[in-house]
Write an enzyme that holds these catalytic residues in place. Structure first.
Site, PDB file in Angstrom:
ATOM      1  N   GLU A  91      -6.085 -34.707  30.437  1.00  0.00           N
ATOM      2  CA  GLU A  91      -5.329 -34.916  31.343  1.00  0.00           C
ATOM      3  C   GLU A  91      -4.499 -35.955  31.444  1.00  0.00           C
ATOM      4  O   GLU A  91      -4.550 -36.907  30.740  1.00  0.00           O
ATOM      5  CB  GLU A  91      -6.289 -34.966  32.599  1.00  0.00           C
ATOM      6  CG  GLU A  91      -7.262 -34.114  32.513  1.00  0.00           C
ATOM      7  CD  GLU A  91      -8.696 -34.593  33.528  1.00  0.00           C
ATOM      8  OE1 GLU A  91      -9.482 -33.486  33.763  1.00  0.00           O
ATOM      9  OE2 GLU A  91      -8.264 -35.527  34.061  1.00  0.00           O
ATOM     10  N   CYS A 109      -0.394 -41.564  34.736  1.00  0.00           N
ATOM     11  CA  CYS A 109      -1.777 -42.135  34.187  1.00  0.00           C
ATOM     12  C   CYS A 109      -1.883 -41.192  32.823  1.00  0.00           C
ATOM     13  O   CYS A 109      -1.812 -39.828  32.972  1.00  0.00           O
ATOM     14  CB  CYS A 109      -2.686 -41.770  35.326  1.00  0.00           C
ATOM     15  SG  CYS A 109      -4.228 -42.113  34.803  1.00  0.00           S
ATOM     16  N   CYS A 116     -14.805 -39.564  26.015  1.00  0.00           N
ATOM     17  CA  CYS A 116     -15.137 -41.022  25.957  1.00  0.00           C
ATOM     18  C   CYS A 116     -16.528 -41.341  25.557  1.00  0.00           C
ATOM     19  O   CYS A 116     -17.510 -40.440  26.175  1.00  0.00           O
ATOM     20  CB  CYS A 116     -14.618 -41.665  27.421  1.00  0.00           C
ATOM     21  SG  CYS A 116     -15.000 -43.432  27.083  1.00  0.00           S
ATOM     22  N   CYS A 120     -20.030 -44.452  31.015  1.00  0.00           N
ATOM     23  CA  CYS A 120     -20.239 -44.727  32.514  1.00  0.00           C
ATOM     24  C   CYS A 120     -20.848 -43.839  33.326  1.00  0.00           C
ATOM     25  O   CYS A 120     -20.341 -42.662  33.409  1.00  0.00           O
ATOM     26  CB  CYS A 120     -19.068 -45.492  32.914  1.00  0.00           C
ATOM     27  SG  CYS A 120     -18.293 -46.849  31.721  1.00  0.00           S
ATOM     28  N   CYS A 123     -18.657 -41.505  35.674  1.00  0.00           N
ATOM     29  CA  CYS A 123     -17.335 -41.027  35.318  1.00  0.00           C
ATOM     30  C   CYS A 123     -17.293 -39.926  34.712  1.00  0.00           C
ATOM     31  O   CYS A 123     -18.263 -39.321  33.691  1.00  0.00           O
ATOM     32  CB  CYS A 123     -16.790 -41.859  34.274  1.00  0.00           C
ATOM     33  SG  CYS A 123     -15.223 -41.695  33.469  1.00  0.00           S
ATOM     34  N   GLY A 169     -10.677 -41.457  28.367  1.00  0.00           N
ATOM     35  CA  GLY A 169     -10.872 -42.227  27.250  1.00  0.00           C
ATOM     36  C   GLY A 169     -10.774 -43.870  27.399  1.00  0.00           C
ATOM     37  O   GLY A 169     -10.381 -44.232  28.469  1.00  0.00           O
ATOM     38  N   GLU A 170     -11.390 -44.255  26.285  1.00  0.00           N
ATOM     39  CA  GLU A 170     -11.261 -45.873  26.225  1.00  0.00           C
ATOM     40  C   GLU A 170     -10.348 -46.194  25.407  1.00  0.00           C
ATOM     41  O   GLU A 170     -10.503 -46.262  24.153  1.00  0.00           O
ATOM     42  CB  GLU A 170     -12.788 -46.463  25.925  1.00  0.00           C
ATOM     43  CG  GLU A 170     -12.642 -47.742  25.733  1.00  0.00           C
ATOM     44  CD  GLU A 170     -11.908 -48.777  26.565  1.00  0.00           C
ATOM     45  OE1 GLU A 170     -12.346 -48.522  28.149  1.00  0.00           O
ATOM     46  OE2 GLU A 170     -11.249 -49.448  26.170  1.00  0.00           O
ATOM     47  N   SER A 201      -5.807 -49.982  30.864  1.00  0.00           N
ATOM     48  CA  SER A 201      -7.258 -50.167  31.567  1.00  0.00           C
ATOM     49  C   SER A 201      -8.225 -50.212  30.747  1.00  0.00           C
ATOM     50  O   SER A 201      -8.367 -49.219  29.903  1.00  0.00           O
ATOM     51  CB  SER A 201      -7.405 -49.097  32.765  1.00  0.00           C
ATOM     52  OG  SER A 201      -8.495 -49.236  33.258  1.00  0.00           O
ATOM     53  N   SER A 223     -11.875 -52.908  33.758  1.00  0.00           N
ATOM     54  CA  SER A 223     -12.883 -52.363  34.519  1.00  0.00           C
ATOM     55  C   SER A 223     -14.099 -53.075  34.704  1.00  0.00           C
ATOM     56  O   SER A 223     -15.052 -53.114  33.769  1.00  0.00           O
ATOM     57  CB  SER A 223     -13.032 -50.940  34.215  1.00  0.00           C
ATOM     58  OG  SER A 223     -11.995 -50.227  34.341  1.00  0.00           O
ATOM     59  N   LEU A 224     -14.249 -53.755  35.908  1.00  0.00           N
ATOM     60  CA  LEU A 224     -15.619 -54.705  36.161  1.00  0.00           C
ATOM     61  C   LEU A 224     -16.729 -53.888  36.670  1.00  0.00           C
ATOM     62  O   LEU A 224     -17.631 -53.904  36.049  1.00  0.00           O
ATOM     63  CB  LEU A 224     -15.077 -56.094  36.777  1.00  0.00           C
ATOM     64  CG  LEU A 224     -16.103 -57.033  36.503  1.00  0.00           C
ATOM     65  CD1 LEU A 224     -16.183 -57.551  35.177  1.00  0.00           C
ATOM     66  CD2 LEU A 224     -15.609 -58.213  37.523  1.00  0.00           C
ATOM     67  N   ASN A 299     -14.371 -41.607  43.794  1.00  0.00           N
ATOM     68  CA  ASN A 299     -14.152 -40.103  43.940  1.00  0.00           C
ATOM     69  C   ASN A 299     -15.267 -39.079  43.248  1.00  0.00           C
ATOM     70  O   ASN A 299     -15.532 -39.337  42.183  1.00  0.00           O
ATOM     71  CB  ASN A 299     -12.912 -39.913  43.054  1.00  0.00           C
ATOM     72  CG  ASN A 299     -12.027 -38.981  43.800  1.00  0.00           C
ATOM     73  OD1 ASN A 299     -12.220 -38.167  44.465  1.00  0.00           O
ATOM     74  ND2 ASN A 299     -10.744 -38.841  43.403  1.00  0.00           N
ATOM     75  N   CYS A 342     -10.474 -39.550  36.860  1.00  0.00           N
ATOM     76  CA  CYS A 342     -10.263 -39.039  35.630  1.00  0.00           C
ATOM     77  C   CYS A 342     -11.325 -38.332  34.940  1.00  0.00           C
ATOM     78  O   CYS A 342     -12.371 -38.443  35.252  1.00  0.00           O
ATOM     79  CB  CYS A 342     -10.170 -40.440  34.658  1.00  0.00           C
ATOM     80  SG  CYS A 342     -11.800 -41.304  34.010  1.00  0.00           S
TER      81      CYS A 342
END
Ligand code: SAH
Ligand code: SF4
Length: 356
Positions: A91, A109, A116, A120, A123, A169-170, A201, A223-224, A299, A342
């Site tokens: 995406e 974006c 990924c 998390c 996500c 993805g990371e 990010s 991303s904390l 979201n 995402c």
């Protein structure tokens, strides 16, 4: 056969001068066609000799992701579901600037991986698991596709103004392709994005942060999502294997230019990390790092065990940060009506196809 969009500027020059025996100014011409003009075929390269066009067609091709689905949100966000050559789906999202009168500045974006591996819990991409890394052509092909959509909607010459690696993805788990792509994105004869217009990010990985910082090729958003280790480990267990005090120490060393700041991203999950004392703890960390804060309202993702925070809690959280004199921006929940967080569109496409 070689996808020309997978070559760096230097590799294209080598290919054209060494393999095809042409002078190096031809490489500049072809590079411009590929990245500045967005050519889809060699036939379009009108100032390139017929012989070179034929030689290119024999050895190489131009391939970029195809648009499978386009969704438009009421707020102007456009989300594209793209199919890669092997059928994988990724995406990219075009997000118009929220400021009124900002003459349609758009942030794109980008995805860096299909799926990924970080898992998390909040996500949708994490729920897919890791599929594969994207290559240079697939990462930057998203920009070429995005530019065409903007040119169609807003007129020729329209292009995304900023790039953020906040799609699927990371990025630091695909570091080589990330750094190569950032180099190409900067090229003055091509896409021509400055460092200030690109943000990567990441959830933060010990072997990736330093090379990214030293490359000087992009700004950093971390991303904390939690102000202390234990809570972070609950919502992003794999990322939190790197203990937070070590992560913070590395962030303190992160090289920044004049007037540059790290951005801390903080996803507000209702009743989990949205309490006023958590805002104060986050504020202390941001002070220590001289970081800006991006708050993101969660979201809803199907199957995830979290709820969106209430508007009152969000406001109270913001107030705590402001009272500490910190810059905190609440990112509008863009395109909530089109599942623009995402991984959500791909997740629903796989559900429809019955393989998700
Ligand atoms: N892997 C990188 C970049 C991709 S995720 C990273 O984690 O930073 C980009 C951002 O989207 C992250 O800050 C992530 O926490 C956020 N995100 C993930 N799921 C979301 C959701 N359901 N709602 C809102 N933001 C989400
Ligand atoms: Fe991967 Fe980022 Fe999603 Fe975590 S938030 S699973 S790191 S894409």
């Amino acid at each position: 056969m070689l996808n020309l969009l997978n070559l760096s500027r230097v590799e294209l020059e080598d290919f054209i001068t060494r393999d095809l025996g042409e002078p190096s100014f031809r490489a500049v011409q072809v590079w411009r066609w590929l990245w500045a003009a967005g050519a889809r075929s060699f036939a379009e390269m009108s100032n390139v000799s017929k012989a070179l066009r034929a030689a290119l067609a024999e050895r190489a091709f131009i391939y970029r992701p195809e648009t499978l689905e386009e969704q438009r949100s009421r707020d102007g966000t456009v989300k594209l579901l793209l199919r890669l050559a092997d059928g994988e789906l990724i995406e990219t999202v075009l997000i118009p600037d929220e400021r009124p009168g900002s003459d349609r500045r758009v942030t794109q974006c980008l995805s860096s991986q299909a799926g990924c591996s970080m898992g998390c819990l909040f996500c949708a991409t994490g729920a897919l698991g890791f599929v594969r890394n994207l290559d240079h052509a697939e990462i930057l092909g998203q920009v070429l596709v995005g530019r065409e959509v903007l040119a169609r909607d807003y007129g020729r010459g329209s292009a995304p103004r900023n790039l953020v690696f906040m799609g699927m993805g990371e990025p630091l788990l695909n570091l080589d392709n990330l750094l190569r792509s950032l180099e190409t994105a900067h090229s003055e004869q091509g896409l021509h994005f400055s460092r200030r217009r690109i943000t990567v990010s990441t959830c933060g990985l010990p072997h990736g942060l330093r090379p990214l910082g030293e490359s000087g090729l992009a700004g950093l958003a971390l991303s904390l999502h939690a102000p202390e280790q234990e809570l972070r480990a609950r919502i992003m267990p794999k990322a939190a294997r790197w203990p937070m005090d070590e992560l913070l120490a590395e962030l303190e060393r992160y090289p920044l230019g004049a007037r540059e700041h790290i951005t801390l991203e903080y996803l507000l999950l209702g009743g989990v990390n949205d309490a006023p004392e958590q805002a104060r703890a986050l504020g202390r960390l941001a002070r220590r790092l001289e970081a800006k804060i991006n708050l993101i309202a969660y979201n809803m993702t199907e199957g995830a065990p979290y709820a969106a925070p209430s508007p009152e809690r969000v406001l109270a959280f913001e107030r705590e940060l402001w009272s500490l004199g910190l810059v905190a921006v609440l990112r509008r929940s863009m395109g909530a009506d089109i599942q623009a967080a995402c991984g959500q569109l791909r997740a629903s496409a796989s559900n429809k196809a019955g393989d998700g």
